[in-house]
Design an enzyme around this catalytic site. Sequence first.
Site, PDB file in Angstrom:
ATOM      1  N   THR A 147      18.630 -42.964  70.025  1.00  0.00           N
ATOM      2  CA  THR A 147      19.008 -41.932  69.211  1.00  0.00           C
ATOM      3  C   THR A 147      17.913 -40.787  68.933  1.00  0.00           C
ATOM      4  O   THR A 147      16.776 -41.487  68.671  1.00  0.00           O
ATOM      5  CB  THR A 147      19.502 -42.421  67.722  1.00  0.00           C
ATOM      6  OG1 THR A 147      20.672 -43.145  67.924  1.00  0.00           O
ATOM      7  CG2 THR A 147      19.957 -41.112  66.827  1.00  0.00           C
ATOM      8  N   HIS A 182      28.176 -50.320  71.999  1.00  0.00           N
ATOM      9  CA  HIS A 182      27.281 -50.508  71.003  1.00  0.00           C
ATOM     10  C   HIS A 182      27.772 -51.451  70.075  1.00  0.00           C
ATOM     11  O   HIS A 182      28.553 -51.165  68.917  1.00  0.00           O
ATOM     12  CB  HIS A 182      26.926 -49.176  70.246  1.00  0.00           C
ATOM     13  CG  HIS A 182      25.523 -49.289  69.422  1.00  0.00           C
ATOM     14  ND1 HIS A 182      24.900 -50.570  69.314  1.00  0.00           N
ATOM     15  CD2 HIS A 182      24.796 -48.235  68.905  1.00  0.00           C
ATOM     16  CE1 HIS A 182      23.647 -50.316  68.647  1.00  0.00           C
ATOM     17  NE2 HIS A 182      23.525 -49.022  68.549  1.00  0.00           N
ATOM     18  N   TYR A 236      26.504 -51.686  63.496  1.00  0.00           N
ATOM     19  CA  TYR A 236      27.361 -50.658  63.496  1.00  0.00           C
ATOM     20  C   TYR A 236      28.565 -51.284  63.584  1.00  0.00           C
ATOM     21  O   TYR A 236      28.801 -52.370  63.413  1.00  0.00           O
ATOM     22  CB  TYR A 236      26.953 -49.461  64.340  1.00  0.00           C
ATOM     23  CG  TYR A 236      25.758 -48.944  64.332  1.00  0.00           C
ATOM     24  CD1 TYR A 236      25.487 -48.133  63.151  1.00  0.00           C
ATOM     25  CD2 TYR A 236      24.687 -49.323  65.113  1.00  0.00           C
ATOM     26  CE1 TYR A 236      24.196 -47.380  62.891  1.00  0.00           C
ATOM     27  CE2 TYR A 236      23.231 -48.684  64.652  1.00  0.00           C
ATOM     28  CZ  TYR A 236      23.198 -47.699  63.669  1.00  0.00           C
ATOM     29  OH  TYR A 236      21.999 -47.264  63.449  1.00  0.00           O
ATOM     30  N   ARG A 256      26.318 -54.197  74.240  1.00  0.00           N
ATOM     31  CA  ARG A 256      25.112 -54.555  73.696  1.00  0.00           C
ATOM     32  C   ARG A 256      25.195 -55.374  72.216  1.00  0.00           C
ATOM     33  O   ARG A 256      25.986 -54.831  71.355  1.00  0.00           O
ATOM     34  CB  ARG A 256      24.342 -53.241  73.327  1.00  0.00           C
ATOM     35  CG  ARG A 256      22.682 -53.703  72.781  1.00  0.00           C
ATOM     36  CD  ARG A 256      22.015 -52.369  72.774  1.00  0.00           C
ATOM     37  NE  ARG A 256      20.544 -52.572  73.143  1.00  0.00           N
ATOM     38  CZ  ARG A 256      19.520 -52.246  72.740  1.00  0.00           C
ATOM     39  NH1 ARG A 256      19.758 -51.235  71.647  1.00  0.00           N
ATOM     40  NH2 ARG A 256      18.235 -52.164  73.165  1.00  0.00           N
ATOM     41  N   GLY A 283      10.333 -55.180  72.654  1.00  0.00           N
ATOM     42  CA  GLY A 283       9.153 -55.432  72.626  1.00  0.00           C
ATOM     43  C   GLY A 283       8.430 -55.909  73.806  1.00  0.00           C
ATOM     44  O   GLY A 283       7.260 -56.382  73.974  1.00  0.00           O
TER      45      GLY A 283
HETATM   46  C1  LIG Z   1      13.852 -43.680  68.266  1.00  0.00           C
HETATM   47  C2  LIG Z   1      14.702 -44.886  68.530  1.00  0.00           C
HETATM   48  C3  LIG Z   1      16.100 -44.743  68.308  1.00  0.00           C
HETATM   49  C4  LIG Z   1      16.979 -45.891  68.758  1.00  0.00           C
HETATM   50  N1  LIG Z   1      18.411 -45.732  68.897  1.00  0.00           N
HETATM   51  C5  LIG Z   1      19.088 -46.684  69.375  1.00  0.00           C
HETATM   52  C6  LIG Z   1      20.606 -46.360  69.751  1.00  0.00           C
HETATM   53  O1  LIG Z   1      20.946 -45.223  69.513  1.00  0.00           O
HETATM   54  N2  LIG Z   1      21.096 -47.410  70.226  1.00  0.00           N
HETATM   55  C7  LIG Z   1      20.610 -48.731  70.026  1.00  0.00           C
HETATM   56  O2  LIG Z   1      21.305 -49.680  70.581  1.00  0.00           O
HETATM   57  N3  LIG Z   1      19.303 -48.984  70.126  1.00  0.00           N
HETATM   58  C8  LIG Z   1      18.590 -47.946  69.474  1.00  0.00           C
HETATM   59  N4  LIG Z   1      16.933 -48.051  69.214  1.00  0.00           N
HETATM   60  C9  LIG Z   1      16.676 -49.553  69.384  1.00  0.00           C
HETATM   61  C10 LIG Z   1      15.985 -49.587  70.997  1.00  0.00           C
HETATM   62  O3  LIG Z   1      17.107 -49.302  71.946  1.00  0.00           O
HETATM   63  C11 LIG Z   1      15.287 -50.868  71.144  1.00  0.00           C
HETATM   64  O4  LIG Z   1      16.248 -51.987  70.866  1.00  0.00           O
HETATM   65  C12 LIG Z   1      14.153 -51.176  70.136  1.00  0.00           C
HETATM   66  O5  LIG Z   1      13.260 -50.027  70.210  1.00  0.00           O
HETATM   67  C13 LIG Z   1      13.084 -52.358  70.698  1.00  0.00           C
HETATM   68  O6  LIG Z   1      12.771 -51.974  72.119  1.00  0.00           O
HETATM   69  P1  LIG Z   1      11.451 -51.678  72.336  1.00  0.00           P
HETATM   70  O7  LIG Z   1      10.241 -52.663  71.959  1.00  0.00           O
HETATM   71  O8  LIG Z   1      11.303 -51.691  74.058  1.00  0.00           O
HETATM   72  O9  LIG Z   1      10.990 -50.311  71.768  1.00  0.00           O
HETATM   73  C14 LIG Z   1      16.389 -47.100  68.743  1.00  0.00           C
HETATM   74  C15 LIG Z   1      14.951 -47.429  68.837  1.00  0.00           C
HETATM   75  C16 LIG Z   1      14.163 -46.053  68.695  1.00  0.00           C
HETATM   76  C17 LIG Z   1      12.722 -46.510  68.669  1.00  0.00           C
END
Ligand SMILES: Cc1cc2nc3c(=O)[nH]c(=O)nc-3n(C[C@H](O)[C@H](O)[C@H](O)COP(=O)(O)O)c2cc1C
Length: 360
Positions: free
Chosen positions: A26, A174, A179, A226, A295
Site C-alpha cells: 500500500t 488478500h 483484513y 495470501r 524479511g
Molecule cells: C509500505 C508497506 C505497505 C504494505 N502494504 C501491504 C499490502 O497492501 N498488502 C499486503 O498483503 N501486505 C502489505 N505489506 C506487507 C508486505 O507485503 C510484507 O509482508 C512485509 O513488508 C514483510 O516483507 P519484507 O521483509 O520483504 O519487507 C506492506 C508493507 C509495507 C512496508
Amino acid sequence: MPVTLFDPIQIGPLHLRNRIFMAPMTRGRAQADGTPTAIMAVYYEQRASAGLIVTEATAVSPQGVGWVNAPGIFTDAHERGWRAVTEAVHRARGRIVLQLWHMGRVSHPDFHDGALPVGPSAIAATGETVTPLGKKPYVTPRALAKSELPGIAADYANAARRAIAAGFDGVEIHGANGYLVDQFIRDGSNQRDDEYGGSIANRWRFPLEIVRAVIDAVGSERTAIRVSPVGAYNGMSDSDPIATFRYGAERLSELGIGYLHVYEQLADASAADAPPRVLPHLRKAFRGPIVLNGGRDLASGNAALAEGEADAIAFAQKFLANPDLPERLRTNAPLEQPRYATFYTPGPEGYLDYPTLAER
Ligand SMILES: Cc1cc2nc3c(=O)[nH]c(=O)nc-3n(C[C@H](O)[C@H](O)[C@H](O)COP(=O)(O)O)c2cc1C
C-alpha cells in the site's frame, strides 16, 4: 544445481523470468476516489524486472474501502487507471497481478458516511487507524448477516473480472494481515455461532466461497491468495494456526489455484517467544507453487528455495527502495534503504526517486 532466485518459474499460464517477486505494498498514491494516478504506472514500470509484481491492496467495493488514497477496482475510472499501469509493466516485459482487498472491521465510519464497518463478529481491533479526518481509534464493527455474504463474494468476482479487463495477469485475494478474509479465518476475530464460525471448516467457509467466486470469474490458474498464519498486525490471533491454515491449504490445493502466498517473518527459531513455523505444514498440504515473504534477503531467499520451502520469494521493503532489485541481487550490489516517512505520503517523493544502480 539447487534452484535459485534467478531461475525462471511457470505459474499457470505465466512464464516468469525469475523468482524475485515484488510483495504487495500500500502506498497511498491513488486519487481520493481510488482511481490510480499516472505516477503509479511509472512506479510499477520501474519495478517490472520482478518475476511477478503483486500490486498494493485494492478495494473490491465501496464497503471494502478504508485507507486514505488507496486504489479501488470497482468503477470504470478505476479500471481505466489500472489499464495504464498494466500496459506500462507489460511494455517493460513485466508481469503483474492485482491484490483484492476488503478491509472489514479495520475500516472506519469516516469512509462510509458514518455507517459502521463490517466484520464476522462485533469485535473491535485494538489500536488506531487513519481516516480522511485524522487518527481515530478502531470502532466495534457490525457483524455481517449471513444474507450479506453472497453479495461480498460477488464483489470479489466482479473486481477480479475488472482486473482481467484492465490487463492484469491474475489476481491475489488478500487473505492476510487482519483484513476481512483473515478476520473470518482466525478465531480471535471470528466468534460467530452460525456455519461461518466455530470449527476451522466453518471459519474457512466464507473465504473459500470468495475463492470459488473469483475462480468462476477468471479461472483457477489466475487466482491466488495470501495468508499470514501467525501475523499479529491489526490485533489478530488464532488458537491453533497450524491446524487452521493446514486445513485451508488442503482445500486451496483441491481448487487448483495459481499460487499460495505465505507471509512468515524470518525469525530466530530458538527464541523463547518464536511463533510456530506454519510454512512446512502448508508445503505438505498445498501441491501448487508457494511464494514466501518476510524479511528475506539474497542468502535466506536462496536458502529457502534450495531447501524446497518455497518456489519463489517476495520482497517488500527491498523492492520499495530498489526498483532494480533483481539486478542488484544478481550482482551482489549494495541496496538503497527505504525511507519510512514517505511510505504513504502523496506525490512522487519517496516513490519514484529511488535510483537504479546506473543512476546512483
Ligand atoms: C509500505 C508497506 C505497505 C504494505 N502494504 C501491504 C499490502 O497492501 N498488502 C499486503 O498483503 N501486505 C502489505 N505489506 C506487507 C508486505 O507485503 C510484507 O509482508 C512485509 O513488508 C514483510 O516483507 P519484507 O521483509 O520483504 O519487507 C506492506 C508493507 C509495507 C512496508
